[in-house]
Design a protein around this motif. Structure first.
Motif, PDB file in Angstrom:
ATOM      1  N   LEU A 194       0.820  -1.213   0.000  1.00  0.00           N
ATOM      2  CA  LEU A 194       0.000   0.000   0.000  1.00  0.00           C
ATOM      3  C   LEU A 194       0.853   1.262   0.000  1.00  0.00           C
ATOM      4  N   GLY A 195       1.979   1.226   0.705  1.00  0.00           N
ATOM      5  CA  GLY A 195       2.874   2.384   0.707  1.00  0.00           C
ATOM      6  C   GLY A 195       3.400   2.693  -0.676  1.00  0.00           C
ATOM      7  N   ALA A 196       3.825   1.649  -1.403  1.00  0.00           N
ATOM      8  CA  ALA A 196       4.321   1.844  -2.766  1.00  0.00           C
ATOM      9  C   ALA A 196       3.206   2.296  -3.696  1.00  0.00           C
ATOM     10  N   GLN A 203       4.168  -2.922  -7.325  1.00  0.00           N
ATOM     11  CA  GLN A 203       4.523  -3.677  -6.128  1.00  0.00           C
ATOM     12  C   GLN A 203       4.556  -5.179  -6.404  1.00  0.00           C
ATOM     13  N   VAL A 204       5.431  -5.861  -5.680  1.00  0.00           N
ATOM     14  CA  VAL A 204       5.437  -7.326  -5.639  1.00  0.00           C
ATOM     15  C   VAL A 204       5.197  -7.723  -4.186  1.00  0.00           C
ATOM     16  N   GLN A 215      -5.764  -7.120  -0.212  1.00  0.00           N
ATOM     17  CA  GLN A 215      -5.524  -6.009  -1.126  1.00  0.00           C
ATOM     18  C   GLN A 215      -4.794  -6.544  -2.355  1.00  0.00           C
ATOM     19  N   LEU A 216      -5.133  -6.037  -3.513  1.00  0.00           N
ATOM     20  CA  LEU A 216      -4.462  -6.469  -4.729  1.00  0.00           C
ATOM     21  C   LEU A 216      -3.089  -5.810  -4.842  1.00  0.00           C
ATOM     22  N   SER A 217      -2.149  -6.544  -5.403  1.00  0.00           N
ATOM     23  CA  SER A 217      -0.834  -5.998  -5.709  1.00  0.00           C
ATOM     24  C   SER A 217      -0.568  -6.228  -7.193  1.00  0.00           C
ATOM     25  N   THR A 218       0.419  -5.518  -7.726  1.00  0.00           N
ATOM     26  CA  THR A 218       0.746  -5.680  -9.143  1.00  0.00           C
ATOM     27  C   THR A 218       1.131  -7.127  -9.435  1.00  0.00           C
TER      28      THR A 218
END
Length: 231
Positions: A194-196, A203-204, A215-218
């Motif tokens: 979330l910070g990125a 994000q990974v 939460q979804l990430s890249t």
């Protein structure tokens, strides 16, 4: 190549904090013969310590307590759980823990292989960590991975903790890059991912235990070696 700069978290992502912490605490437990102080087992001690440490780290990240309070209270409260009100012992454990922990060298599987791969691909590799500057440097040196990184950005030097925007902005500026050219790799969805995302950085999410992803990430990976198929 979309990305030019790779930002890693350190603890729980590259450096195996749980393993190294447990080894350090077991060493202290045995040295101080805590079984004779009415603590029934190391596992009982470790469970209570972990609960207090996790809660106090959360309070530290939110600005409710300072670094010294975090370092001393986690042991003081653990000993109190076993009816040991010994300030001297708590301080001894706190000091010894900080001295011994960075000497431990357990890394997650694939750490050096991935870092070598990324360096050979000409990525600039950096760290963004909420750990303390001196301690994190010692970990990197003792584990033999310090030379892979161009910049180490800690909450101490940045004056801000992940997931706040300021530490990511500071890291991006220090690396002389942009969020769009960068990607963040870390184990904490609410801190690293979330910070990125909040600064526009991909994000990974490193999720070796396959926790439910709220939460979804890249990208999401279970093993560090999976990064070779992404970068």
């Amino acid at each position: 190549m979309k990305y030019k700069h790779i930002f890693f978290d350190l603890d729980h992502t590259l450096w195996d904090f749980e393993t190294n912490s447990k080894l350090t605490l077991k060493e202290l437990y045995d040295t101080h013969q805590l079984t004779e102080r009415n603590i029934p087992s190391f596992e009982a001690f470790y469970q209570h310590y972990t609960e207090h440490n996790d809660r106090l780290w959360d309070r530290f990240r939110k600005g409710f307590i300072n670094r010294n309070e975090l370092r001393t209270k986690r042991f003081w409260l653990t000993f109190l759980d076993f009816k040991i009100a010994d300030e001297k012992l708590s301080k001894t454990f706190s000091d010894a823990f900080l001295q011994i922990l960075p000497t431990k060298t357990a890394l997650f599987d694939g750490t050096t292989d991935v870092l070598t791969y990324l360096r050979n691909k000409n990525y600039d590799i950096h760290l963004i960590t909420n750990g303390f500057e001196e301690t994190q440097l010692l970990k990197l040196r003792n584990a033999g991975i310090k030379d892979y990184f161009t910049h180490l950005v800690t909450s101490e030097t940045a004056g801000s903790l992940k997931p706040h925007r300021e530490i990511f902005d500071y890291a991006i500026a220090k690396a002389n890059t942009t969020a769009g050219e960068s990607i963040m790799i870390g184990d904490a969805i609410d801190i690293d991912v979330l910070g990125a995302r909040n600064v526009g950085m991909d994000q990974v999410y490193f999720n070796p235990t396959q926790l439910p992803q709220v939460q979804l990430s890249t990208y999401t990976i279970r093993e560090l070696n999976e990064l070779m198929g992404i970068l």
